[in-house]
Design a protein around this motif. Structure first.
Motif, mmCIF file in Angstrom:
data_model
loop_
_atom_site.group_PDB
_atom_site.id
_atom_site.type_symbol
_atom_site.label_atom_id
_atom_site.label_comp_id
_atom_site.label_asym_id
_atom_site.label_seq_id
_atom_site.Cartn_x
_atom_site.Cartn_y
_atom_site.Cartn_z
ATOM 1 N N MET A 97 6.815 2.244 -1.945
ATOM 2 C CA MET A 97 6.049 1.912 -0.747
ATOM 3 C C MET A 97 5.636 0.448 -0.810
ATOM 4 N N GLU B 262 8.704 7.819 -5.093
ATOM 5 C CA GLU B 262 8.915 7.137 -3.814
ATOM 6 C C GLU B 262 8.412 5.714 -3.927
ATOM 7 N N PHE C 33 -0.912 11.096 -2.027
ATOM 8 C CA PHE C 33 -0.722 10.384 -3.292
ATOM 9 C C PHE C 33 -1.114 11.219 -4.499
ATOM 10 N N MET D 84 -0.236 6.470 -8.242
ATOM 11 C CA MET D 84 0.176 5.219 -7.599
ATOM 12 C C MET D 84 0.420 4.195 -8.695
ATOM 13 N N GLY E 248 0.963 0.853 1.771
ATOM 14 C CA GLY E 248 0.178 1.648 0.815
ATOM 15 C C GLY E 248 -1.307 1.583 1.136
ATOM 16 N N THR F 23 4.191 7.243 -6.623
ATOM 17 C CA THR F 23 4.443 6.298 -5.534
ATOM 18 C C THR F 23 4.359 4.902 -6.139
ATOM 19 N N LYS G 296 4.355 13.436 -8.922
ATOM 20 C CA LYS G 296 4.845 12.499 -7.913
ATOM 21 C C LYS G 296 4.345 11.094 -8.262
#
Ligand code: IPM
Ligand code: MG
Length: 370
Positions: A227, A225, A243, A246, A232, A194, A192
């Motif tokens: 942000m 995603e 998270f 990042m 954040g 962010t 993932k």
């Protein structure tokens, strides 16, 4: 087969730099004995130590040592209270740290934050917000944005008025290459990303979001995603377990990585790797604790050497491909923490097994645990 051989420039710098560097080298020597590699470590002055030595925060000899090395293991530089008359361009933060980042094209900064169960007490968040543990990789762009954008100047407007200008600049190519780093890292983690921006206000944010989205389409296995940076910062406090990776531009990454570091128990636990482009087998890299010089505790055997030690593990992994040795150092750190060894920053009298130790004892315990 002969051992793999690598050259390391060790630049301890100022404040707690020298004492934590000493422990990191001890740990590396311990790892050398167990694994099949040899390091040729050359120490050189940097920061105020460089100014004292050669009137330059990055002496020519130090830069030369870096250039003939395979990686730089860095301590920390900058002593805010020393000589305010030295021009800001010549102070260690700009003349050594930012200069090295630019000189070696170190555009990708990786800051892994992990909160182990054993250090739950050192995290400022309530236990229920820590979930099963916090494990975040901040990927920070390091050679663009406001740190380097031109113009960067202070103008005199007369009548006692001045105007300071910093310029935020990003090109498509700069965003693309750091985005690839983040997506590749996520593929090896929880898949993932962010991406942090301020697309509601900044032109840079709009471009950042567009480019990251486009790069993300090449990584079908990674969820992306977006942000806003203010959200954040808040989400890190409210629900840090959401998270994985990042992805941040330079300035946002600077700020959010300190915030994330606090979640890991202490800034003294946060290592970092700054990487440039890969050529052949070797990726030139720069490895430093993110915590700074901590002048108030320097020279007192109080500093936590773990960030420096974990930075040296990152060096073995990312620059030299010595994954097993890197993992051995990381598990030695985990073991020593689990056994109850604590420097002051992660000590709590309420822990039954905690044993307060100094910089040296911590380093020696980790070296012995490999
Ligand atoms: C960091 C530091 C540096 C930065 C300073 C010392 C110039 O805060 O590495 O996070 O802002 O990049
Ligand atoms: Mg910082």
């Amino acid at each position: 087969m002969s051992a793999k051989h690598f050259k390391v420039a060790a630049l301890a710098g100022d404040g707690i730099g020298p004492e934590v560097m000493l422990q990191a080298i001890k740990v590396l020597r311990g790892a050398e004995k167990k694994f099949d590699f040899k390091l040729e470590i050359t120490e050189a002055p940097v920061g105020w130590a460089g100014i004292d030595f050669a009137k330059k925060a990055l002496p020519d000899i130090t830069l030369a040592v870096c250039k003939r090395s395979d990686a730089i293991l860095f301590g920390s530089v900058g002593l805010p209270d020393r000589d305010p008359t030295i021009p800001k361009e010549e102070r260690p933060e700009r003349a050594a740290l930012l200069r090295i980042r630019k000189e070696f094209g170190l555009f990708a900064n990786l800051r892994p934050v992990r909160l182990s169960k054993a250090l739950a007490h050192a995290c400022p968040l309530a236990k229920e917000r820590q979930g099963e543990g916090i494990d975040i990789l901040v990927v920070r762009e390091l050679t663009g944005g406001m740190y380097f954008g031109q113009p960067k100047t202070t103008e005199d407007l007369g009548a006692g008025q001045r105007r300071a200008i910093d310029t935020m600049v990003y090109t498509t190519a700069e965003i693309e290459r750091i985005a690839h780093v983040a997506f590749k890292a996520a593929q090896l983690r929880r898949k993932k990303v962010t991406s942090i921006d301020k697309a509601n206000v900044l032109e840079n944010g709009v471009l950042w979001r567009e480019v990251v989205t486009r790069v993300g389409q090449q990584y079908a296995d990674v969820a992306l995603e977006h942000m806003f940076v203010d959200n954040g910062a808040m989400q890190l406090m409210l629900r840090p377990t959401q998270f994985d990776v990042m992805l941040c531009e330079n300035m946002f990454g600077d700020i959010l990585s300190d915030e994330a570091a606090a979640l890991g128990g202490s800034l003294g636990m946060l290592p970092s790797a700054s990487l440039g482009a890969t050529s052949g087998e070797c990726t030139f890299g720069f490895y430093e604790p993110a915590g700074g010089t901590a002048p108030d505790i320097a020279g007192k055997n109080l500093a936590n050497p773990i960030a420096q030690i974990l930075s040296s593990a990152l060096m073995l992994r990312h620059s030299f491909g010595l994954n097993e040795a890197a993992a051995a150092i990381e598990s030695a750190v985990g073991h020593v923490i689990d056994t109850g060894y604590r420097t002051g920053d992660i000590f709590s009298a309420s822990e039954p097994n905690a044993r307060k130790v100094g910089t040296r004892e911590m380093g020696e315990a980790i070296a012995a645990a490999i």
